[in-house]
Design a protein around this motif. Structure first.
Motif, short mmCIF file in Angstrom:
data_model
loop_
_atom_site.label_atom_id
_atom_site.label_comp_id
_atom_site.label_asym_id
_atom_site.label_seq_id
_atom_site.Cartn_x
_atom_site.Cartn_y
_atom_site.Cartn_z
N LYS A 1 44.32 25.21 37.07
CA LYS A 1 45.57 25.56 37.77
C LYS A 1 45.34 26.65 38.80
CE LYS A 1 50.23 25.51 37.95
NZ LYS A 1 51.04 24.33 38.33
N THR A 2 44.29 27.46 38.59
CA THR A 2 43.92 28.50 39.55
C THR A 2 42.42 28.44 39.80
OG1 THR A 2 43.89 30.87 40.04
CG2 THR A 2 43.61 30.26 37.74
N ALA A 3 42.02 28.75 41.03
CA ALA A 3 40.60 28.74 41.37
C ALA A 3 39.94 30.08 41.08
CB ALA A 3 40.42 28.41 42.85
N MET A 4 40.75 31.16 40.99
CA MET A 4 40.19 32.50 40.76
C MET A 4 41.00 33.22 39.70
SD MET A 4 39.22 33.92 44.59
CE MET A 4 40.91 33.95 45.20
N LEU A 5 40.31 34.03 38.92
CA LEU A 5 40.96 34.84 37.91
C LEU A 5 40.26 36.18 37.81
CD1 LEU A 5 42.99 35.13 35.51
CD2 LEU A 5 41.17 34.21 34.04
N ALA A 6 40.94 37.26 38.21
CA ALA A 6 40.43 38.61 37.99
C ALA A 6 40.67 38.93 36.52
CB ALA A 6 41.16 39.60 38.89
N THR A 7 39.62 39.31 35.80
CA THR A 7 39.75 39.49 34.36
C THR A 7 38.63 40.38 33.83
OG1 THR A 7 40.05 38.27 32.27
CG2 THR A 7 38.40 37.42 33.80
N GLY A 8 38.62 40.58 32.53
CA GLY A 8 37.62 41.44 31.91
C GLY A 8 36.42 40.66 31.41
N ASN A 9 35.33 41.37 31.15
CA ASN A 9 34.07 40.71 30.78
C ASN A 9 34.08 40.06 29.39
OD1 ASN A 9 33.89 42.97 29.13
ND2 ASN A 9 32.24 43.94 30.30
N TRP A 10 35.18 40.24 28.62
CA TRP A 10 35.26 39.53 27.35
C TRP A 10 35.30 38.01 27.57
CZ3 TRP A 10 39.54 42.26 29.30
CH2 TRP A 10 40.63 41.47 29.69
N MET A 11 35.64 37.62 28.79
CA MET A 11 35.75 36.19 29.08
C MET A 11 34.41 35.48 29.10
SD MET A 11 38.76 34.87 29.24
CE MET A 11 38.45 33.37 30.17
N VAL A 12 33.30 36.22 29.20
CA VAL A 12 31.99 35.56 29.19
C VAL A 12 31.78 34.88 27.84
CG1 VAL A 12 29.50 35.86 29.39
CG2 VAL A 12 31.03 37.19 30.85
N GLY A 13 32.06 35.61 26.75
CA GLY A 13 31.94 35.03 25.42
C GLY A 13 32.89 33.86 25.23
N GLU A 14 34.09 33.96 25.78
CA GLU A 14 35.06 32.88 25.62
C GLU A 14 34.65 31.65 26.44
OE1 GLU A 14 39.15 33.70 25.59
OE2 GLU A 14 38.92 35.71 24.74
N LEU A 15 34.10 31.89 27.62
CA LEU A 15 33.62 30.78 28.44
C LEU A 15 32.48 30.04 27.74
CD1 LEU A 15 33.63 32.42 31.97
CD2 LEU A 15 34.91 30.37 31.35
N THR B 1 43.93 26.92 47.78
CA THR B 1 45.23 26.43 47.30
C THR B 1 45.48 25.04 47.87
OG1 THR B 1 46.15 28.66 47.12
CG2 THR B 1 47.71 26.84 47.30
N SER B 2 45.92 24.13 47.00
CA SER B 2 46.17 22.76 47.45
C SER B 2 47.27 22.11 46.61
CB SER B 2 44.89 21.92 47.35
OG SER B 2 44.46 21.84 45.99
N GLY B 3 47.87 21.05 47.16
CA GLY B 3 48.87 20.29 46.43
C GLY B 3 50.25 20.92 46.47
N GLU B 4 51.20 20.21 45.87
CA GLU B 4 52.58 20.66 45.84
C GLU B 4 53.19 20.40 44.47
OE1 GLU B 4 54.10 22.31 48.17
OE2 GLU B 4 52.57 22.11 49.73
N GLY B 5 54.29 21.08 44.19
CA GLY B 5 55.04 20.84 42.97
C GLY B 5 54.22 21.07 41.71
N ALA B 6 54.45 20.21 40.72
CA ALA B 6 53.78 20.36 39.43
C ALA B 6 52.27 20.17 39.55
CB ALA B 6 54.35 19.37 38.42
N ALA B 7 51.83 19.47 40.59
CA ALA B 7 50.40 19.20 40.77
C ALA B 7 49.70 20.29 41.59
CB ALA B 7 50.21 17.85 41.45
#
Length: 449
Positions: free
Chosen positions: A280-294, A195-201
């Motif tokens: 905006k985030t360094a990590m995302l817990a998600t489902g394996n459908w994201m492989v095709g989307e990536l 996590t880094s930065g402040e506010g909108a950034a």
């Protein structure tokens, strides 16, 4: 008929609520356009396949062409129920189609609770006679067993297992290794360091969406009861794993401030994909459908880690499991042709589609990954770390699939209402658990009458 329509009206009401935060058939196949007694459709027919995927998300043109090449007497038309590929919007439109009597043949539902609700409404045709004729034992053929009260109303399409996506550039900047086995407490430490930065950034280490999955983090890797209610509808939230899950989210979002706050997720109507793609985030817990989307959208080096463990002693890679539930509409006039497509798609078809992971036991995981990556865009596929992806997929172990009672969506809605009050500071954890428990039990009792 009256009972089915009343249940369907309830489905429509719940579907509308979730988007904002047919008569019942006989048990044997109909004989119209070829029943279970025929192995193929006699005359040319058109069947509709209705889901929420866009063409970009589902690669349906290629998939349909592959099917019709070997089934020339069947014309398959795919209809998306959502311009944005939103599953809840798709469910709502499917319910409206069922209520209006429009043509429906092959229909898909995105979760066990969505699927169970439509079984209760009489929207889906029992498949047992078709399966018996083809000598298919579902639990032997598929990795998931979507049985409902001893009957089958769908077969598992894409199989969903969960893992964690990590932005490799942010991981390297924090001098952290790619996790191969970790707990949720380890995840929290990673979130702090990335996590880094402040506010909108500000760039957060973690992001949790507003789905029920993210309100059950520690329960999602419980082998026998990974859902907020048990298969009989009794509550499953007054236990340490759920308390841990909610406390973890509160800690990261409101105390450590290393995960995107729930209030922002909801008020800004955040899309989890966009949050990750935008860095905006360094990590995302998600489902394996994201492989095709990536493979179509990746913008930076992405690595994969197993789903975190509730306890260090737990089995590595234990993850909640789900599927697209693909069935035949009870009001279809071409049930045999629709069933034939369902059977093909849930076995060979998903691999032809090249975007999702199969729930078919005979599918080869290495070939499945290669097909997904081959369907992607070279400039995006290069960002996907195949080594950590395969290592994660091979260590994954699915929990038991819980097909909940037909009224489970009501219970989910009540639970999430209490979770929101907790994460926005309007009530404490004890009251959240106690109130949710009471409301979930009240729904079960009212439906048992």
């Amino acid at each position: 008929m009256k009972k089915s329509l009343l249940v369907l009206s309830g489905v429509l009401a719940i579907s509308a609520a979730l988007t904002g935060c047919g008569s019942k058939s006989e048990d044997k196949p109909a004989e119209t356009s070829g029943g279970a007694a025929t192995s193929s459709t006699k005359a040319p027919v058109t069947i509709k396949v209705q889901g929420w995927y866009t063409e970009a998300q589902g690669n349906w043109n290629k998939t349909v062409e592959a099917y019709t090449a070997t089934h020339p007497n069947v014309k398959v038309v795919y209809e998306s129920m959502s311009e944005k590929g939103d599953s809840q919007e798709g469910m709502k439109k499917l319910d409206l189609l069922a209520a209006s009597g429009e043509q429906m043949d092959v229909v898909m539902y995105s979760s066990a609770s969505d699927f169970a609700q439509r079984v209760g409404a009489g929207i889906l045709e029992p498949l047992d006679e078709y399966l018996k004729k083809d000598n298919i034992v579902v639990k032997d053929e598929y990795k998931l067993d979507p049985v409902v009260n001893g009957k089958y109303y769908a077969l598992p399409g894409k199989m969903i297992e969960w893992f964690v996506l990590l932005n490799k550039d942010k991981l390297d900047a924090a001098k952290l290794p790619v996790p191969t086995e970790w707990t949720w407490n380890d995840y929290a430490e990673y979130a702090k360091k990335m996590t880094s930065g402040e506010g909108a950034a500000k760039q957060y280490g973690s992001y949790f969406h507003n789905w029920k999955d993210y309100a059950l983090l520690g329960l999602n890797n419980n082998m026998e009861n990974p859902y907020l209610v048990k298969s009989d509808g009794t509550e499953n939230i007054d236990n340490p794993q759920v308390r841990f899950s909610l406390n973890l989210r509160n800690q990261l979002e409101n105390v450590d401030k290393t995960s995107v706050p729930y209030a922002e997720v909801v008020s800004q109507k955040m899309a989890y994909r966009d949050v990750f793609y935008a860095g905006k985030t360094a990590m995302l817990a998600t489902g394996n459908w994201m492989v095709g989307e990536l493979s179509q959208n990746a913008k930076f080096n992405t690595v994969f880690a197993p789903y975190p463990k509730y306890d260090a002693k737990d089995t590595n890679g234990l993850t909640e499991v789900g599927a697209d539930f693909m069935g035949v509409a009870a009001n279809s006039k071409n049930k045999q042709a629709a069933y034939d497509f369902v059977k093909w798609y849930t076995t060979e078809g998903i691999q032809t589609q090249g975007l999702f992971f199969s729930g078919w036991k005979k599918a080869d995981i290495n070939k499945n990954v290669d097909a997904i990556l081959a369907s992607g865009k070279p400039d995006q596929v290069k960002f996907i770390d195949k080594t950590s992806l395969l290592a994660t997929l091979k260590v994954n172990k699915a929990t038991k699939l819980v097909v909940p009672p037909t009224y489970a969506l009501q219970q989910e809605k009540e639970y999430l209402t209490q979770v929101e009050l907790y994460l926005t500071g309007k009530q404490d954890l004890d009251k959240t658990i106690a109130t949710a428990k009471t409301k979930i039990e009240d729904i079960r009792k009212s439906n048992a009458k």
